[in-house]
Motif scaffolding. Structure first.
Motif, PDB file in Angstrom:
ATOM      1  N   ARG A  96      59.733  74.033  36.408  1.00 41.90           N
ATOM      2  CA  ARG A  96      58.925  72.826  36.601  1.00 41.90           C
ATOM      3  C   ARG A  96      58.025  72.983  37.806  1.00 41.90           C
ATOM      4  NH1 ARG A  96      60.580  70.938  41.678  1.00 41.90           N
ATOM      5  NH2 ARG A  96      62.813  70.643  41.921  1.00 41.90           N
ATOM      6  N   ASP A  97      56.925  72.212  37.773  1.00 49.25           N
ATOM      7  CA  ASP A  97      56.037  72.158  38.922  1.00 49.25           C
ATOM      8  C   ASP A  97      56.831  71.762  40.158  1.00 49.25           C
ATOM      9  OD1 ASP A  97      53.076  71.784  39.995  1.00 49.25           O
ATOM     10  OD2 ASP A  97      54.235  70.059  40.665  1.00 49.25           O
ATOM     11  N   PHE A  98      56.493  72.369  41.298  1.00 52.38           N
ATOM     12  CA  PHE A  98      57.330  72.157  42.481  1.00 52.38           C
ATOM     13  C   PHE A  98      57.249  70.751  43.034  1.00 52.38           C
ATOM     14  CE2 PHE A  98      54.472  73.323  46.351  1.00 52.38           C
ATOM     15  CZ  PHE A  98      53.343  72.834  45.727  1.00 52.38           C
ATOM     16  N   HIS A  99      56.276  69.947  42.591  1.00 49.15           N
ATOM     17  CA  HIS A  99      56.188  68.565  43.047  1.00 49.15           C
ATOM     18  C   HIS A  99      57.038  67.614  42.199  1.00 49.15           C
ATOM     19  CE1 HIS A  99      53.105  69.307  45.998  1.00 49.15           C
ATOM     20  NE2 HIS A  99      52.203  69.674  45.120  1.00 49.15           N
ATOM     21  N   SER A 100      57.590  68.074  41.097  1.00 48.03           N
ATOM     22  CA  SER A 100      58.251  67.179  40.155  1.00 48.03           C
ATOM     23  C   SER A 100      59.767  67.374  40.184  1.00 48.03           C
ATOM     24  CB  SER A 100      57.704  67.413  38.747  1.00 48.03           C
ATOM     25  OG  SER A 100      58.017  68.724  38.307  1.00 48.03           O
ATOM     26  N   THR A 101      60.469  66.703  39.287  1.00 48.28           N
ATOM     27  CA  THR A 101      61.914  66.891  39.110  1.00 48.28           C
ATOM     28  C   THR A 101      62.202  66.971  37.617  1.00 48.28           C
ATOM     29  OG1 THR A 101      62.202  64.487  39.270  1.00 48.28           O
ATOM     30  CG2 THR A 101      62.690  65.789  41.242  1.00 48.28           C
ATOM     31  N   THR A 102      63.341  67.566  37.284  1.00 48.93           N
ATOM     32  CA  THR A 102      63.720  67.769  35.887  1.00 48.93           C
ATOM     33  C   THR A 102      64.850  66.831  35.493  1.00 48.93           C
ATOM     34  OG1 THR A 102      63.033  70.081  35.800  1.00 48.93           O
ATOM     35  CG2 THR A 102      64.766  69.416  34.276  1.00 48.93           C
ATOM     36  N   HIS A 103      64.651  66.115  34.396  1.00 53.04           N
ATOM     37  CA  HIS A 103      65.716  65.355  33.740  1.00 53.04           C
ATOM     38  C   HIS A 103      65.774  65.911  32.324  1.00 53.04           C
ATOM     39  CE1 HIS A 103      65.899  62.769  37.236  1.00 53.04           C
ATOM     40  NE2 HIS A 103      64.574  62.703  37.190  1.00 53.04           N
ATOM     41  N   ALA A 104      66.739  66.779  32.089  1.00 56.61           N
ATOM     42  CA  ALA A 104      66.669  67.754  31.007  1.00 56.61           C
ATOM     43  C   ALA A 104      66.805  67.164  29.609  1.00 56.61           C
ATOM     44  CB  ALA A 104      67.738  68.818  31.219  1.00 56.61           C
ATOM     45  N   GLY A 105      67.552  66.083  29.460  1.00 54.58           N
ATOM     46  CA  GLY A 105      67.815  65.615  28.104  1.00 54.58           C
ATOM     47  C   GLY A 105      68.475  66.715  27.299  1.00 54.58           C
ATOM     48  N   ASP A 106      67.896  67.052  26.151  1.00 58.09           N
ATOM     49  CA  ASP A 106      68.467  68.122  25.321  1.00 58.09           C
ATOM     50  C   ASP A 106      67.598  69.386  25.341  1.00 58.09           C
ATOM     51  OD1 ASP A 106      66.303  67.194  23.948  1.00 58.09           O
ATOM     52  OD2 ASP A 106      67.367  66.761  22.073  1.00 58.09           O
ATOM     53  N   TRP A 107      66.870  69.572  26.450  1.00 59.37           N
ATOM     54  CA  TRP A 107      66.003  70.744  26.592  1.00 59.37           C
ATOM     55  C   TRP A 107      66.808  72.020  26.429  1.00 59.37           C
ATOM     56  CZ3 TRP A 107      63.067  71.940  31.828  1.00 59.37           C
ATOM     57  CH2 TRP A 107      62.235  73.039  31.653  1.00 59.37           C
TER      58      TRP A 107
END
Length: 667
Positions: free
Chosen positions: A159-170
């Motif tokens: 992910r872009d370094f400014h964002s965060t990941t909420h993966a779900g079912d990725w």
């Protein structure tokens, strides 16, 4: 300079085993193309910007978090020791491997831990390969009665370094490859590799949810995210032996950690040797070791920016962990980062590279992280360019480069006289430089919240006109050096210097911050911008005025770490920098201390008092601040009131640069 000096950033258990103390101290390693790795002494990520591999996929931008952490487990004598540390959204801190840290040091620019587990002492080192998106993590079993079983869980992201990941079912693609695994986040994503020549690797695919980032909560931003457990590494590690992991976007990345570690240390030694003329080692100078560390820090900001006609072009990252390369920051920082450290060839590359981007007499303020056209929304980046060129020519006598740049510089002068973007133009009545309008912020005090410009400085700002005088006098000097007629520049300078007296505020014996501001007239706010009218080489002020400016700034703005951006006596003064984006932007230039301004203040103080030791003492506290926030480097900003807690970027280019430059000039 002595590359074998005792580390100046070193902590024992007093700091390392205290979670609050250890998690508030952040290390940084970089790769010279915009990528980096960063974290805390405790091992716990407290920012979205922490991780083991934040790769610059479009150097020096496109920074993307690929590898978040490596969670180590040591099995020895029937006991398992978890060395990692994480804070979770639930409030739990688990595991708590920081309790096993015996010591932490910066070995040059390499963060180094020693863990004590019974009779086991295990060393951990992290560094990056220069010019490549590759991070190495190396473990050495310093002592143990018998071999230890080493395990590690590799946690990845994309992910872009400014964002965060909420993966779900990725679902990512995690595939075995020789000596490790290959991760492809999705079709079209840049694949990356996690390898260890001495370890076996078993692919996994388990999302670990709700890692908590304390500093993001403090900043009013999304404060938790998910990481993917992508691989389990295992190895039997014998006493005296080492185990190295390479995390990289390059499938064929070098796995020989020993060879690259030797090269990293040789690179650091070369940097110190190049800087030795500026900062000769002295047994009587207690600050020599701090300066050596800052010379290494200076190198972290120098990056390659490939250009169509120059694949080896250079630029400067304004600050880590979140800034890119900005025109203003680059030109302010360039002399201190390159000339002062004995690397004039980098200054030349950057000056020539930026000359290709001059447009309408202006330099770009920044190059967007996402790519695309540079943005021209600064009044001072181009003016700082003249000063950077002046210092380069003074240091090198490189007349060939000056001859190449002179027509561009002359065109910039003429563009300002004729008028360019954002009402930037020379007032034909007094020769002073005017700029701005509703909803724009063109000076370095550029905080803006929606349509609210926090520090509107439309009109004729004091430091802009000090820089304009400096640019005109520099052009006079350049023309004479090149045996070109200089009369036009001399006449323009004389008119501007005469009109500069309009800035004098007799009621406070200092300078107005802005004059001829629409609806305001003359802005009486006491700000540090006026110090540049004394510190720049060509001052438009009389001697007694220079002294008065220095005294007023010392009385109301000076702190041990820099100058306040607004006097505490002003009703708009904000003593603390913190809270959500609106609160932080509102405080950014309304009292917050800026570290970079300490250099100009010390030089201005010397100009009027001619006492080198006294003026240099203003720099000493800041020079020793390399152990409290960004380790081995200097912060962007500090709270306006004592104890002046550091904030903003953990490593700021112009803070490091201006301290080094001022220290050299005052030595």
């Amino acid at each position: 300079m002595n590359s074998n000096a005792k580390p100046v950033v070193a902590f024992d258990r007093t700091v390392c085993n205290d979670f609050s103390a250890a998690s508030s101290r952040e290390w940084l390693v970089t790769n010279g193309i915009g990528g980096y790795a960063s974290g805390t002494v405790a091992g716990c990520s407290t920012r979205r910007y922490h991780g083991l591999l934040l790769a610059a996929l479009r150097p020096p931008v496109g920074r993307t978090l690929l590898v978040g952490a490596l969670d180590e487990i040591i099995d020895y004598a029937g006991t398992s020791y978890e060395l990692a540390a994480h804070e979770w959204a639930s409030g739990a801190i688990a595991p708590q491997g920081f309790h096993f840290i015996e010591s932490f040091v910066l070995d040059g620019a390499i963060p180094t831990w020693i863990y004590a587990l019974g009779d086991v002492r295990l060393q951990k080192q992290i560094w990056m390969r220069h010019g490549e998106n590759t991070t190495y993590v190396r473990y050495t079993l310093l002592s143990a009665v018998s071999p230890v079983q080493f395990h590690a869980k590799a946690l990845v992201n994309y992910r872009d370094f400014h964002s965060t990941t909420h993966a779900g079912d990725w679902r990512m693609s995690v595939q075995p490859v020789p000596q490790g695994i290959r991760v492809a986040a999705y079709d079209g994503a840049t694949p990356f590799y996690l390898k260890g020549a001495e370890a076996s690797a078993e692919p996994q695919h388990v999302w670990y949810r709700d890692y908590f980032y304390k500093l993001e909560r403090d900043r009013g931003l999304d404060d938790h995210e998910d990481l993917l457990y992508a691989a389990q590494f295992s190895a039997l590690l014998d006493p005296g032996k080492s185990l190295t992991f390479a995390f990289s976007t390059h499938e064929d990345a070098l796995l020989d950690g020993v060879a690259d570690l030797v090269e990293q240390k040789a690179h650091a030694a070369r940097l110190l040797d190049l800087a030795s003329q500026s900062f000769p080692a002295s047994k009587t100078d207690s600050s020599a070791a701090f300066l050596q560390q800052l010379v290494l820090a200076a190198d972290q900001f120098n990056v390659r920016r490939p250009l169509p006609n120059d694949p080896d072009g250079h630029s400067i990252i304004a600050g880590y962990p979140w800034f890119g390369d900005w025109g203003r920051d680059t030109m302010i920082a360039l002399p201190g980062l390159s000339l002062t450290t004995g690397r004039p060839e980098i200054a030349r590359e950057i000056l020539l590279a930026f000359s290709q981007f001059v447009d309408g007499g202006m330099l770009p303020n920044n190059f967007p992280d996402t790519g695309g056209r540079p943005e021209y929304n600064t009044i001072d980046a181009g003016l700082w360019y003249f000063e950077a060129v002046r210092q380069y020519v003074e240091a090198t006598s490189d007349l060939d480069t000056l001859e190449k740049l002179f027509p561009i510089l002359n065109g910039m002068i003429e563009a300002h006289i004729a008028g360019t973007r954002y009402n930037i133009q020379v007032d034909p009545q007094d020769g002073l430089l005017y700029g701005g309008g509703p909803g724009v912020q063109l000076t370095w005090m550029d905080a803006k919240i929606g349509d609210w410009v926090v520090t509107p400085r439309t009109g004729k700002p004091v430091e802009i006109n000090a820089l304009w005088v400096n640019a005109l006098d520099s052009m006079t000097q350049f023309a004479r050096t090149l045996k070109i007629p200089s009369t036009r520049f001399e006449m323009l300078s004389a008119a501007t210097k005469s009109s500069f007296q309009k800035f004098w505020n007799p009621e406070r014996n200092c300078l107005f911050d802005v004059i001829d501001s629409p609806g305001i007239g003359n802005d009486v706010s006491l700000r540090p911008n006026q110090i540049l009218a004394v510190s720049l080489p060509f001052s438009p002020l009389r001697r007694e005025q220079q002294k008065s400016v220095v005294n007023v700034c010392e009385s109301e703005l000076l702190t041990p770490f820099g100058l306040r951006s607004l006097s505490p006596r002003d009703p708009g003064y904000i003593p603390h920098y913190g809270g959500g984006p609106r609160d932080r932007d509102a405080a950014y230039h309304q009292g917050t201390v800026w570290g970079w301004l300490l250099g100009p203040f010390a030089l201005a103080h010397f100009r009027v008092y001619q006492n080198r030791p006294e003026s240099r003492r203003f720099l000493e506290v800041q020079a020793r601040a390399i152990s409290v926030y960004g380790l081995g480097t200097l912060a962007e900003i500090y709270d306006a009131n004592a104890p002046h807690k550091p904030a903003g970027c953990i490593a700021q280019a112009w803070t490091v640069a201006e301290l080094l430059r001022a220290w050299k000039l005052l030595s």
